[in-house]
Design a protein around this motif. Structure first.
Motif, PDB file in Angstrom:
ATOM      1  N   CYS A   4      20.826  18.652  45.071  1.00  0.00           N
ATOM      2  CA  CYS A   4      20.238  17.657  44.179  1.00  0.00           C
ATOM      3  C   CYS A   4      20.220  18.154  42.747  1.00  0.00           C
ATOM      4  N   PHE A   5      20.241  17.217  41.832  1.00  0.00           N
ATOM      5  CA  PHE A   5      19.980  17.509  40.436  1.00  0.00           C
ATOM      6  C   PHE A   5      18.488  17.332  40.203  1.00  0.00           C
ATOM      7  N   SER A   6      17.967  17.995  39.197  1.00  0.00           N
ATOM      8  CA  SER A   6      16.584  17.820  38.760  1.00  0.00           C
ATOM      9  C   SER A   6      16.636  17.229  37.355  1.00  0.00           C
ATOM     10  N   TYR A   7      15.803  16.217  37.106  1.00  0.00           N
ATOM     11  CA  TYR A   7      15.781  15.593  35.777  1.00  0.00           C
ATOM     12  C   TYR A   7      14.362  15.666  35.216  1.00  0.00           C
ATOM     13  N   THR A   8      14.277  16.099  33.961  1.00  0.00           N
ATOM     14  CA  THR A   8      12.994  16.168  33.264  1.00  0.00           C
ATOM     15  C   THR A   8      13.145  15.508  31.902  1.00  0.00           C
ATOM     16  N   ARG A   9      12.028  14.994  31.380  1.00  0.00           N
ATOM     17  CA  ARG A   9      12.075  14.329  30.084  1.00  0.00           C
ATOM     18  C   ARG A   9      10.713  14.364  29.411  1.00  0.00           C
ATOM     19  N   GLY A  18       6.419  22.227  23.954  1.00  0.00           N
ATOM     20  CA  GLY A  18       5.219  22.510  24.741  1.00  0.00           C
ATOM     21  C   GLY A  18       5.567  22.946  26.151  1.00  0.00           C
ATOM     22  N   VAL A  19       4.639  22.749  27.064  1.00  0.00           N
ATOM     23  CA  VAL A  19       4.819  23.218  28.438  1.00  0.00           C
ATOM     24  C   VAL A  19       5.224  22.105  29.404  1.00  0.00           C
ATOM     25  N   SER A  20       5.254  20.863  28.950  1.00  0.00           N
ATOM     26  CA  SER A  20       5.505  19.741  29.851  1.00  0.00           C
ATOM     27  C   SER A  20       6.828  19.847  30.593  1.00  0.00           C
ATOM     28  N   LEU A  21       7.893  20.172  29.893  1.00  0.00           N
ATOM     29  CA  LEU A  21       9.195  20.258  30.564  1.00  0.00           C
ATOM     30  C   LEU A  21       9.191  21.326  31.646  1.00  0.00           C
ATOM     31  N   GLN A  22       8.650  22.501  31.338  1.00  0.00           N
ATOM     32  CA  GLN A  22       8.619  23.566  32.333  1.00  0.00           C
ATOM     33  C   GLN A  22       7.732  23.189  33.520  1.00  0.00           C
ATOM     34  N   GLU A  23       6.644  22.488  33.247  1.00  0.00           N
ATOM     35  CA  GLU A  23       5.782  22.030  34.347  1.00  0.00           C
ATOM     36  C   GLU A  23       6.533  21.048  35.245  1.00  0.00           C
ATOM     37  N   GLN A  24       7.301  20.159  34.637  1.00  0.00           N
ATOM     38  CA  GLN A  24       8.095  19.207  35.427  1.00  0.00           C
ATOM     39  C   GLN A  24       9.132  19.942  36.275  1.00  0.00           C
ATOM     40  N   VAL A  25       9.812  20.908  35.676  1.00  0.00           N
ATOM     41  CA  VAL A  25      10.811  21.699  36.406  1.00  0.00           C
ATOM     42  C   VAL A  25      10.142  22.408  37.583  1.00  0.00           C
ATOM     43  N   SER A  26       9.007  23.048  37.334  1.00  0.00           N
ATOM     44  CA  SER A  26       8.295  23.778  38.393  1.00  0.00           C
ATOM     45  C   SER A  26       7.886  22.847  39.528  1.00  0.00           C
ATOM     46  N   PHE A  27       7.380  21.675  39.168  1.00  0.00           N
ATOM     47  CA  PHE A  27       6.957  20.720  40.193  1.00  0.00           C
ATOM     48  C   PHE A  27       8.159  20.239  40.997  1.00  0.00           C
ATOM     49  N   ASN A  28       9.285  19.945  40.306  1.00  0.00           N
ATOM     50  CA  ASN A  28      10.492  19.514  41.014  1.00  0.00           C
ATOM     51  C   ASN A  28      11.010  20.610  41.937  1.00  0.00           C
ATOM     52  N   GLU A  29      10.941  21.867  41.495  1.00  0.00           N
ATOM     53  CA  GLU A  29      11.379  22.984  42.336  1.00  0.00           C
ATOM     54  C   GLU A  29      10.513  23.104  43.585  1.00  0.00           C
ATOM     55  N   SER A  30       9.216  22.958  43.408  1.00  0.00           N
ATOM     56  CA  SER A  30       8.298  23.011  44.544  1.00  0.00           C
ATOM     57  C   SER A  30       8.585  21.878  45.535  1.00  0.00           C
ATOM     58  N   TYR A  31       8.816  20.688  44.996  1.00  0.00           N
ATOM     59  CA  TYR A  31       9.152  19.536  45.835  1.00  0.00           C
ATOM     60  C   TYR A  31      10.434  19.823  46.622  1.00  0.00           C
ATOM     61  N   ALA A  32      11.427  20.378  45.944  1.00  0.00           N
ATOM     62  CA  ALA A  32      12.706  20.677  46.599  1.00  0.00           C
ATOM     63  C   ALA A  32      12.503  21.637  47.771  1.00  0.00           C
ATOM     64  N   LYS A  33      11.739  22.686  47.559  1.00  0.00           N
ATOM     65  CA  LYS A  33      11.490  23.655  48.631  1.00  0.00           C
ATOM     66  C   LYS A  33      10.799  22.999  49.816  1.00  0.00           C
ATOM     67  N   GLY A  71      21.781  13.819  45.516  1.00  0.00           N
ATOM     68  CA  GLY A  71      20.586  13.128  45.066  1.00  0.00           C
ATOM     69  C   GLY A  71      20.032  13.740  43.800  1.00  0.00           C
ATOM     70  N   ALA A  72      18.891  13.197  43.383  1.00  0.00           N
ATOM     71  CA  ALA A  72      18.218  13.679  42.181  1.00  0.00           C
ATOM     72  C   ALA A  72      16.710  13.695  42.427  1.00  0.00           C
ATOM     73  N   ILE A  73      16.067  14.671  41.805  1.00  0.00           N
ATOM     74  CA  ILE A  73      14.611  14.782  41.870  1.00  0.00           C
ATOM     75  C   ILE A  73      14.079  14.529  40.466  1.00  0.00           C
ATOM     76  N   PHE A  74      13.177  13.575  40.368  1.00  0.00           N
ATOM     77  CA  PHE A  74      12.512  13.238  39.115  1.00  0.00           C
ATOM     78  C   PHE A  74      11.030  13.534  39.283  1.00  0.00           C
ATOM     79  N   TYR A  75      10.386  13.949  38.216  1.00  0.00           N
ATOM     80  CA  TYR A  75       8.960  14.253  38.294  1.00  0.00           C
ATOM     81  C   TYR A  75       8.167  12.989  38.614  1.00  0.00           C
ATOM     82  N   LYS A  76       8.355  11.945  37.823  1.00  0.00           N
ATOM     83  CA  LYS A  76       7.670  10.669  38.028  1.00  0.00           C
ATOM     84  C   LYS A  76       8.585   9.547  37.567  1.00  0.00           C
ATOM     85  N   ILE A  77       8.297   8.337  38.006  1.00  0.00           N
ATOM     86  CA  ILE A  77       9.104   7.186  37.612  1.00  0.00           C
ATOM     87  C   ILE A  77       9.092   7.007  36.102  1.00  0.00           C
TER      88      ILE A  77
END
Length: 139
Positions: A4-9, A18-33, A71-77
């Motif tokens: 899957c790809f991960s998408y953050t914005r 700020g920290v928002s992008l890294q938080e989104q990446v971390s959350f997407n990584e956790s979801y993937a695992k 597929g792709a993983i997005f943090y939120k819609i």
């Protein structure tokens, strides 16, 4: 494991510092695992989703359609689409069998009710963005 790809914005380049992008990446990584998915690449935009034409988003769509990931993983819609065209593009992916995961939202997108819920959430995200723009113009 599905690739899957991960998408953050974030909405602005300043927010990207700020920290928002890294938080989104971390959350997407956790979801993937948790869901036995492998993130093969992260796509990142630092601009509004109210307008179509985001560079990383469009590149990710192109590469998903070409089969580079399943597929792709997005943090939120509301991180992926705040306009009807981008949301239509996401729906076309799902209709083609490309998995779309929203890590922060518990939606079963394989069911009609889950898709309806996602559509409603996107309608609210689109309305929020359009309304905010209108209020700023008034102010």
């Amino acid at each position: 494991m599905k690739k899957c790809f991960s998408y953050t914005r974030v909405s602005t380049k300043e927010q990207g510092d700020g920290v928002s992008l890294q938080e989104q990446v971390s959350f997407n990584e956790s979801y993937a695992k948790t869901h036995d998915l492998t993130i093969v690449e992260v796509f990142e935009d630092k601009q509004t989703a109210r307008k179509v034409g985001r560079k990383a988003f469009n590149e990710m769509l192109k590469r998903l359609k070409s089969g580079e990931a399943e597929g792709a993983i997005f943090y939120k819609i509301d991180r992926v689409a705040r306009n009807r065209q981008d949301w239509a593009d996401i729906n076309k992916l799902m209709d083609a069998g490309i998995e779309c995961h929203f890590a922060q939202e518990a939606l079963n997108l394989s069911s009609p009710a889950g898709r309806l819920g996602a559509d409603i959430m996107n309608a609210f995200a689109t309305h929020y963005s359009v309304n905010l723009s209108s209020e700023i113009t008034k102010g």
